[in-house]
Design an enzyme around this catalytic site. Structure first.
Site, short mmCIF file in Angstrom:
data_model
loop_
_atom_site.label_atom_id
_atom_site.label_comp_id
_atom_site.label_asym_id
_atom_site.label_seq_id
_atom_site.Cartn_x
_atom_site.Cartn_y
_atom_site.Cartn_z
N ASP A 36 -94.19 -32.53 -26.22
CA ASP A 36 -93.32 -31.47 -25.97
C ASP A 36 -92.26 -31.12 -26.85
OD1 ASP A 36 -95.04 -31.70 -23.84
OD2 ASP A 36 -93.64 -31.26 -22.39
N PRO A 54 -90.92 -21.00 -16.93
CA PRO A 54 -91.00 -21.40 -15.26
C PRO A 54 -90.93 -23.02 -15.50
CG PRO A 54 -93.01 -20.38 -16.11
CD PRO A 54 -92.21 -20.32 -17.32
N GLY A 64 -95.94 -27.36 -16.29
CA GLY A 64 -96.64 -27.75 -17.59
C GLY A 64 -96.59 -26.96 -18.76
N LEU A 65 -95.54 -26.26 -18.86
CA LEU A 65 -94.97 -25.37 -20.01
C LEU A 65 -93.98 -26.02 -20.86
CD1 LEU A 65 -95.68 -21.76 -18.64
CD2 LEU A 65 -97.42 -23.38 -19.89
N GLY A 66 -93.60 -27.15 -20.69
CA GLY A 66 -92.76 -28.03 -21.53
C GLY A 66 -91.43 -27.57 -21.27
N SER A 67 -90.77 -27.12 -20.15
CA SER A 67 -89.62 -26.47 -20.06
C SER A 67 -88.48 -27.74 -20.33
CB SER A 67 -89.18 -25.78 -18.49
OG SER A 67 -89.17 -26.81 -17.49
N SER A 68 -88.82 -28.86 -19.84
CA SER A 68 -87.75 -30.13 -19.93
C SER A 68 -87.77 -30.43 -21.33
CB SER A 68 -88.29 -30.98 -19.08
OG SER A 68 -89.32 -31.69 -19.32
N ALA A 120 -88.30 -28.41 -24.04
CA ALA A 120 -87.58 -27.54 -24.79
C ALA A 120 -85.99 -27.54 -24.42
CB ALA A 120 -88.17 -26.24 -24.25
O1 PMV Z 1 -96.94 -30.89 -17.79
P1 PMV Z 1 -95.89 -31.54 -18.95
O2 PMV Z 1 -95.50 -30.25 -19.64
O3 PMV Z 1 -94.68 -32.27 -18.24
O4 PMV Z 1 -96.86 -31.93 -20.13
C1 PMV Z 1 -97.02 -33.23 -20.02
C2 PMV Z 1 -98.03 -33.77 -20.96
C3 PMV Z 1 -98.73 -35.10 -20.90
O5 PMV Z 1 -99.67 -35.41 -21.74
C4 PMV Z 1 -99.46 -35.32 -19.24
C5 PMV Z 1 -97.66 -36.13 -20.97
C6 PMV Z 1 -97.25 -36.41 -22.37
O6 PMV Z 1 -95.88 -36.74 -22.40
O7 PMV Z 1 -97.86 -36.21 -23.33
#
Ligand code: PMV
Length: 325
Positions: A156, A105, A109-113, A115
């Site tokens: 990520d 998704p 916050g699961l790092g899709s970009s 990955a």
């Molecule tokens: O929410 P995401 O998957 O974009 O993770 C961001 C993680 C942060 O620590 C907030 C930013 C980073 O680049 O480490």
């Protein structure tokens, strides 16, 4: 000839945001994946098609949408940036068709970009016979992450590249942590958010209260160090408590929301060992650490509190690449 790469999503178990300021974070790769395939086409355009219903062509004239809404260019741009970074690195100028197929998704916050950037770099590299190292993949995917995030820590891309449970420290890179079996439930609030804006908000808070926020950041770093030791000795209960405390610190820097807090508390009520928001916050997901027996109850509690449940298993393997005829 086509080249395919599959990279895993991630969930941050401790230390998001604080990792941007050089503190350690702990992250695990999870079994949601993005697959990117690349093949050569005539000309020098980059044709990018995503399973999310958007597609378009980037060429010397700019961007031409093929399908999807007006937002297509912004959403496909990171894929273009990653592909270009590899072509430039290899000193090659070719036309490419790139297909992105994701079960991660987006923007929660699961790092899709991250990955997607990693899989794009690996796939385009392999198409031209380049055996890119982990370090090269991370480096070449950084520009796309910068486009999405502004100031990404690199966590990520690192976890999508290497897989497993990792300790990550900006500037130092990763250390693999061997852990006991860990059972995670992710709860998605369903609201997408902009990581870049949240990171910027923390930066502003730090500028306003440099000493106070500096202390919170250092405390979070100490907490992550405790967490590494707890995991290494197989003490998941202590690790859970540290996740609870970490959520408190994330609340303190203003990145939680009522919806996230609701899911965090629901998971604890359901018997989680610990729960916290995961990723940039402001919406998106929480992660709960459970015993195997409590998984069902925790999932139900999250669902009853309005969250979409994602049962996630850690995966040891990072990005995988192969060629197909
Ligand atoms: O929410 P995401 O998957 O974009 O993770 C961001 C993680 C942060 O620590 C907030 C930013 C980073 O680049 O480490």
């Amino acid at each position: 000839l086509r080249s395919c790469a599959v990279a895993p999503a991630k969930t941050i178990l401790l230390g998001e945001h604080f990792v941007v300021y050089g503190e350690p974070a702990i992250v695990t790769a999870i079994d949601r994946f993005v697959k990117v395939t690349a093949r050569e086409i005539n000309g020098d355009a980059l044709k990018i098609i995503s399973n999310l219903g958007i597609g378009g062509v980037f060429d010397s004239e700019g961007f031409r949408p093929l399908s999807g809404d007006s937002d297509g260019m912004r959403r496909l741009e990171p894929v273009k940036i990653s592909a270009k970074a590899v072509l430039d690195y290899l000193g090659i100028s070719r036309g490419l068709e790139i297909n992105v197929d994701s079960t991660i998704p987006a923007a929660v916050g699961l790092g899709s970009s991250g990955a997607t950037a990693v899989a794009t770099v690996a796939s385009v590299g392999a198409l031209f016979g380049a055996r890119l190292s982990g370090g090269e993949i991370i480096e070449l995917s950084t520009e796309a992450e910068r486009f999405v995030h502004g100031s990404p820590s690199g966590i990520d891309q690192s976890v999508s590249t290497y897989g497993g449970v990792l300790m990550y420290k900006r500037g130092e890179g990763i250390r693999r942590i061997s852990t006991p079996a860990i059972y995670l439930v992710i709860g998605n609030t369903g609201s997408q958010r902009d990581s870049g804006k949240l990171i910027e908000g923390v930066r502003r808070l730090k500028d306003t209260f440099p000493e106070l926020v500096g202390k919170i950041i250092r405390t979070a770093g100490a907490l992550a160090d405790f967490g590494i030791h707890a995991l290494e000795r197989g003490d998941v209960e202590t690790f859970g408590k540290l996740m609870d405390m970490n959520h408190g610190l994330l609340v303190a820097i203003g990145v939680s929301t009522e919806a996230l807090d609701r899911l965090v508390y629901a998971a604890r009520r359901g018997g989680a060992l610990g729960s916290k928001l995961t990723g940039a916050g402001g919406g998106g997901c929480i992660v709960a650490l459970c015993t195997q027996e409590a998984l069902g109850k925790v999932a139900l509690a999250i669902q009853e509190a309005g969250g979409e449940v994602i049962i996630a298993n850690k995966v040891e393997e990072g990005v995988r690449v192969w060629l197909e005829d």
